[in-house]
Design a protein around this motif. Structure first.
Motif, PDB file in Angstrom:
ATOM      1  N   GLU A 135       0.894  -1.208  -0.276  1.00  0.00           N
ATOM      2  CA  GLU A 135      -0.085  -0.099  -0.015  1.00  0.00           C
ATOM      3  C   GLU A 135       0.869   1.087  -0.185  1.00  0.00           C
ATOM      4  O   GLU A 135       0.461   2.103  -0.768  1.00  0.00           O
ATOM      5  CB  GLU A 135      -0.893  -0.086   1.284  1.00  0.00           C
ATOM      6  CG  GLU A 135      -2.064  -1.170   1.202  1.00  0.00           C
ATOM      7  CD  GLU A 135      -2.844  -1.490   2.372  1.00  0.00           C
ATOM      8  OE1 GLU A 135      -3.927  -1.930   2.400  1.00  0.00           O
ATOM      9  OE2 GLU A 135      -2.335  -0.865   3.358  1.00  0.00           O
ATOM     10  N   GLN A 136       1.975   1.244   0.546  1.00  0.00           N
ATOM     11  CA  GLN A 136       2.969   2.322   0.765  1.00  0.00           C
ATOM     12  C   GLN A 136       3.476   2.653  -0.706  1.00  0.00           C
ATOM     13  O   GLN A 136       3.466   3.712  -1.278  1.00  0.00           O
ATOM     14  CB  GLN A 136       4.119   2.083   1.569  1.00  0.00           C
ATOM     15  CG  GLN A 136       3.737   2.285   3.008  1.00  0.00           C
ATOM     16  CD  GLN A 136       4.980   1.995   4.145  1.00  0.00           C
ATOM     17  OE1 GLN A 136       5.118   0.801   4.435  1.00  0.00           O
ATOM     18  NE2 GLN A 136       5.619   3.010   4.049  1.00  0.00           N
ATOM     19  N   LEU A 137       3.779   1.661  -1.343  1.00  0.00           N
ATOM     20  CA  LEU A 137       4.250   1.671  -2.689  1.00  0.00           C
ATOM     21  C   LEU A 137       3.230   2.358  -3.482  1.00  0.00           C
ATOM     22  O   LEU A 137       3.636   3.102  -4.499  1.00  0.00           O
ATOM     23  CB  LEU A 137       4.627   0.262  -3.058  1.00  0.00           C
ATOM     24  CG  LEU A 137       5.895  -0.181  -2.562  1.00  0.00           C
ATOM     25  CD1 LEU A 137       6.264  -1.547  -3.309  1.00  0.00           C
ATOM     26  CD2 LEU A 137       7.291   0.627  -3.088  1.00  0.00           C
ATOM     27  N   CYS A 138       1.841   1.813  -3.480  1.00  0.00           N
ATOM     28  CA  CYS A 138       0.882   2.238  -4.259  1.00  0.00           C
ATOM     29  C   CYS A 138       0.672   3.563  -4.009  1.00  0.00           C
ATOM     30  O   CYS A 138       0.238   4.652  -5.100  1.00  0.00           O
ATOM     31  CB  CYS A 138      -0.395   1.359  -4.225  1.00  0.00           C
ATOM     32  SG  CYS A 138       0.130  -0.371  -5.016  1.00  0.00           S
ATOM     33  N   HIS A 139       0.531   4.088  -2.881  1.00  0.00           N
ATOM     34  CA  HIS A 139       0.195   5.375  -2.597  1.00  0.00           C
ATOM     35  C   HIS A 139       1.302   6.360  -3.119  1.00  0.00           C
ATOM     36  O   HIS A 139       1.164   7.415  -3.847  1.00  0.00           O
ATOM     37  CB  HIS A 139       0.304   5.714  -0.828  1.00  0.00           C
ATOM     38  CG  HIS A 139      -0.420   6.794  -0.566  1.00  0.00           C
ATOM     39  ND1 HIS A 139       0.458   8.102  -0.474  1.00  0.00           N
ATOM     40  CD2 HIS A 139      -1.713   7.419  -0.445  1.00  0.00           C
ATOM     41  CE1 HIS A 139      -0.198   9.154   0.049  1.00  0.00           C
ATOM     42  NE2 HIS A 139      -1.630   8.669   0.015  1.00  0.00           N
ATOM     43  N   ALA A 140       2.815   5.798  -3.041  1.00  0.00           N
ATOM     44  CA  ALA A 140       3.777   6.727  -3.563  1.00  0.00           C
ATOM     45  C   ALA A 140       3.777   6.845  -5.138  1.00  0.00           C
ATOM     46  O   ALA A 140       3.959   8.192  -5.544  1.00  0.00           O
ATOM     47  CB  ALA A 140       5.102   6.207  -3.018  1.00  0.00           C
ATOM     48  N   ILE A 141       3.430   6.035  -5.722  1.00  0.00           N
ATOM     49  CA  ILE A 141       3.404   6.029  -7.144  1.00  0.00           C
ATOM     50  C   ILE A 141       2.228   6.980  -7.658  1.00  0.00           C
ATOM     51  O   ILE A 141       2.344   7.438  -8.647  1.00  0.00           O
ATOM     52  CB  ILE A 141       3.671   4.505  -7.635  1.00  0.00           C
ATOM     53  CG1 ILE A 141       3.759   4.970  -9.505  1.00  0.00           C
ATOM     54  CG2 ILE A 141       2.253   3.972  -7.680  1.00  0.00           C
ATOM     55  CD1 ILE A 141       5.494   5.263  -9.668  1.00  0.00           C
ATOM     56  N   GLY A 142       1.061   6.829  -6.797  1.00  0.00           N
ATOM     57  CA  GLY A 142      -0.065   7.546  -7.443  1.00  0.00           C
ATOM     58  C   GLY A 142       0.415   9.048  -7.132  1.00  0.00           C
ATOM     59  O   GLY A 142       0.247   9.856  -7.998  1.00  0.00           O
ATOM     60  N   GLU A 143       1.040   9.183  -5.946  1.00  0.00           N
ATOM     61  CA  GLU A 143       1.597  10.604  -5.978  1.00  0.00           C
ATOM     62  C   GLU A 143       2.477  11.396  -7.103  1.00  0.00           C
ATOM     63  O   GLU A 143       2.379  12.314  -7.674  1.00  0.00           O
ATOM     64  CB  GLU A 143       2.253  10.668  -4.609  1.00  0.00           C
ATOM     65  CG  GLU A 143       2.404  11.914  -3.785  1.00  0.00           C
ATOM     66  CD  GLU A 143       3.060  11.630  -2.446  1.00  0.00           C
ATOM     67  OE1 GLU A 143       2.310  12.104  -1.373  1.00  0.00           O
ATOM     68  OE2 GLU A 143       4.226  11.365  -2.550  1.00  0.00           O
ATOM     69  N   PHE A 144       3.409  10.250  -7.541  1.00  0.00           N
ATOM     70  CA  PHE A 144       4.265  10.610  -8.406  1.00  0.00           C
ATOM     71  C   PHE A 144       3.505  10.754  -9.901  1.00  0.00           C
ATOM     72  O   PHE A 144       3.838  11.727 -10.518  1.00  0.00           O
ATOM     73  CB  PHE A 144       5.268   9.419  -8.743  1.00  0.00           C
ATOM     74  CG  PHE A 144       6.121   9.373  -9.881  1.00  0.00           C
ATOM     75  CD1 PHE A 144       7.515  10.062  -9.796  1.00  0.00           C
ATOM     76  CD2 PHE A 144       5.612   9.034 -11.053  1.00  0.00           C
ATOM     77  CE1 PHE A 144       8.278  10.154 -10.812  1.00  0.00           C
ATOM     78  CE2 PHE A 144       6.466   9.040 -12.212  1.00  0.00           C
ATOM     79  CZ  PHE A 144       7.940   9.648 -12.049  1.00  0.00           C
ATOM     80  N   HIS A 145       2.411  10.053 -10.244  1.00  0.00           N
ATOM     81  CA  HIS A 145       1.600  10.277 -11.358  1.00  0.00           C
ATOM     82  C   HIS A 145       1.119  11.814 -11.193  1.00  0.00           C
ATOM     83  O   HIS A 145       0.853  12.485 -12.265  1.00  0.00           O
ATOM     84  CB  HIS A 145       0.637   9.183 -11.575  1.00  0.00           C
ATOM     85  CG  HIS A 145       1.303   7.781 -11.706  1.00  0.00           C
ATOM     86  ND1 HIS A 145       0.795   6.767 -11.358  1.00  0.00           N
ATOM     87  CD2 HIS A 145       2.845   7.548 -12.292  1.00  0.00           C
ATOM     88  CE1 HIS A 145       1.418   5.747 -11.874  1.00  0.00           C
ATOM     89  NE2 HIS A 145       2.516   6.254 -12.514  1.00  0.00           N
ATOM     90  N   THR A 146       0.738  12.158 -10.110  1.00  0.00           N
ATOM     91  CA  THR A 146      -0.172  13.341  -9.915  1.00  0.00           C
ATOM     92  C   THR A 146       0.823  14.604 -10.045  1.00  0.00           C
ATOM     93  O   THR A 146       0.689  15.582 -10.965  1.00  0.00           O
ATOM     94  CB  THR A 146      -0.673  13.601  -8.628  1.00  0.00           C
ATOM     95  OG1 THR A 146      -1.653  12.477  -8.409  1.00  0.00           O
ATOM     96  CG2 THR A 146      -1.413  14.782  -8.382  1.00  0.00           C
ATOM     97  N   LEU A 147       2.053  14.428  -9.514  1.00  0.00           N
ATOM     98  CA  LEU A 147       3.107  15.503  -9.566  1.00  0.00           C
ATOM     99  C   LEU A 147       3.543  15.542 -10.968  1.00  0.00           C
ATOM    100  O   LEU A 147       3.963  16.645 -11.269  1.00  0.00           O
ATOM    101  CB  LEU A 147       4.214  15.349  -8.551  1.00  0.00           C
ATOM    102  CG  LEU A 147       3.599  15.520  -7.120  1.00  0.00           C
ATOM    103  CD1 LEU A 147       4.932  14.902  -6.326  1.00  0.00           C
ATOM    104  CD2 LEU A 147       3.459  16.765  -6.769  1.00  0.00           C
ATOM    105  N   GLY A 245      12.337   6.646   3.351  1.00  0.00           N
ATOM    106  CA  GLY A 245      13.439   7.503   3.609  1.00  0.00           C
ATOM    107  C   GLY A 245      13.003   8.737   4.262  1.00  0.00           C
ATOM    108  O   GLY A 245      11.969   8.756   4.973  1.00  0.00           O
ATOM    109  N   PRO A 246      13.841   9.862   4.252  1.00  0.00           N
ATOM    110  CA  PRO A 246      13.466  11.161   5.034  1.00  0.00           C
ATOM    111  C   PRO A 246      12.300  11.578   4.571  1.00  0.00           C
ATOM    112  O   PRO A 246      11.836  11.867   3.433  1.00  0.00           O
ATOM    113  CB  PRO A 246      14.874  11.892   4.541  1.00  0.00           C
ATOM    114  CG  PRO A 246      15.969  11.206   4.477  1.00  0.00           C
ATOM    115  CD  PRO A 246      15.064  10.006   3.901  1.00  0.00           C
ATOM    116  N   ASP A 247      11.313  11.945   5.600  1.00  0.00           N
ATOM    117  CA  ASP A 247       9.917  12.542   5.273  1.00  0.00           C
ATOM    118  C   ASP A 247       9.147  11.585   4.460  1.00  0.00           C
ATOM    119  O   ASP A 247       8.014  12.256   3.834  1.00  0.00           O
ATOM    120  CB  ASP A 247      10.370  13.983   4.403  1.00  0.00           C
ATOM    121  CG  ASP A 247      11.040  14.725   5.304  1.00  0.00           C
ATOM    122  OD1 ASP A 247      11.048  14.749   6.549  1.00  0.00           O
ATOM    123  OD2 ASP A 247      11.757  15.322   4.777  1.00  0.00           O
ATOM    124  N   GLY A 248       9.281  10.542   4.086  1.00  0.00           N
ATOM    125  CA  GLY A 248       8.395   9.802   3.541  1.00  0.00           C
ATOM    126  C   GLY A 248       8.791   8.711   2.545  1.00  0.00           C
ATOM    127  O   GLY A 248      10.121   8.355   2.319  1.00  0.00           O
TER     128      GLY A 248
END
Length: 365
Positions: A135-147, A245-248
């Motif tokens: 779930e952490q991986l999925c949330h992070a790549i979703g954030e990447f796609h938005t940014l 890592g640092p901050d997420g």
């Protein structure tokens, strides 16, 4: 005297994982001299010796950094270099920042390749190999796609996009199924031949069904929004390229980024994880989808496209395709066992996909 060109230096893997030709080490010293830093040590982290790529961790008077040779064409590498710059400086994404050379550029070109130096983020820790980690991986790549939406490559860089290639990708998978059949017949004495022939019709039909579903889907309408509206897809995202890592969560190794529909990364992560655990687990898939949806909301038509992309026999194709090039080496007992394991896991795939269809409203609420 013209620069010597960097070429693949170990096509058969006989020189060892960390071997680096002397002329490339000498080039590294010349590249480092173009940066405002003093390097006290260099450690080879990984090589792509069959393609001409390499990563060192370097200790400098400015802290630990990485020095990387990108194996792709320079114009293609510029697309990813400036994408990384865009994400770090304009979107404040948790991605290692690129260090500029004395000339003020985020890269150095030498030996026909693009080199660059970036911050070495410490500490980076892999997420746990459980649903919470997924779930952490999925949330992070979703954030990447938005940014990543809105990125424009600079003049001189290739416009790397896979947005419009989905039908061709499906057709390639379908075409290769016939190649697998023909090769298995031609090398019928190899250990994996009978198993491949036993399953290839089954997976070929899945490819036919997936292609038909894609052509009848909203795909052609969705891609009209264009590259910048969809943003970048990592293309090689997984348990090693997304780390805590640092901050997420941090995302690393952006060399292959290209414009595409973000759910391509999500699909690869989900189906690869199901392959790892040997069973299509609905609870895992639902959790991963919900985590992605929180950081990058999935439209109903995109959800349908994700289901279609799962219908392709991705794992069978990915693991078997090399047999076309070296059948006498590749079609061994290991491939035989792998095909049987994929076929066994496939029995749980279709009930899981049907369950995901029924959970659409619940997941997208």
């Amino acid at each position: 005297m013209a620069d010597q060109l960097i070429t693949p230096w170990d096509l058969d893997g006989s020189l060892g994982e960390f071997f680096v030709p002397e002329y490339i080490t000498e080039m590294a010293s010349e590249v480092i001299a173009q940066y405002d830093m003093q390097v006290s040590s260099m450690e080879v982290i990984t090589t792509k010796a069959d393609k001409g790529g390499l990563i060192w961790k370097i200790e400098t008077d400015r802290g630990p950094r990485s020095l990387k040779i990108l194996h792709r064409r320079p114009t293609r590498s510029l697309f990813s270099i400036y994408a990384q710059e865009y994400l770090v400086h304009e979107k404040k994404a948790r991605i290692p920042a690129i260090v500029h050379s004395k000339a003020g550029l985020p890269y150095v070109e030498k030996g026909g390749k693009i080199w660059f130096v970036a911050d070495w983020i410490e500490p980076l820790v892999p997420v746990s190999k459980d649903l919470a980690g997924a779930e952490q991986l999925c949330h992070a790549i979703g954030e990447f796609h938005t940014l990543s939406k809105g990125y424009t490559p600079p003049a001189g860089a290739e416009n790397a996009t896979r947005l419009y290639r989905w039908p061709k990708t499906y057709e390639k998978v379908l075409k290769k199924m016939d190649w697998f059949r023909n090769v298995a017949h031609a090398y019928s004495d190899m250990p994996a031949s009978a198993t491949i022939l036993n399953y290839v019709d089954h997976f070929e039909q899945h490819a036919v069904n997936a292609h038909k579903a894609l052509m009848e889907s909203a795909y052609h309408s969705l891609v009209t929004r264009g590259n910048k509206a969809w943003g970048l897809v990592h293309q090689d995202y997984g348990w090693s390229n997304g780390q805590s890592g640092p901050d997420g969560m941090w995302i690393i190794d952006l060399d292959g980024v290209a414009y595409d529909i973000g759910i391509r990364d999500l699909r690869k992560l989900i189906t690869g994880t199901m392959d790892d655990i040997g069973n299509w687990d609905v609870a895992w898939m639902k959790g991963m989808l919900e985590a992605y949806h929180q950081s990058h909301p999935i439209e109903p038509e995109l959800y349908d496209l994700l289901i279609i992309d799962m219908m392709l026999p991705n794992e069978f194709y990915k693991n078997v395709k090399e047999m076309v090039y070296e059948p006498e080496i590749f079609m061994d007992g290991e491939l035989d066992a792998l095909c049987k394991r994929i076929a066994e896991a496939d029995q749980s795939k279709w009930p899981a996909i049907e369950a995901l269809r029924e959970l659409k409203g619940d997941i997208l609420k």
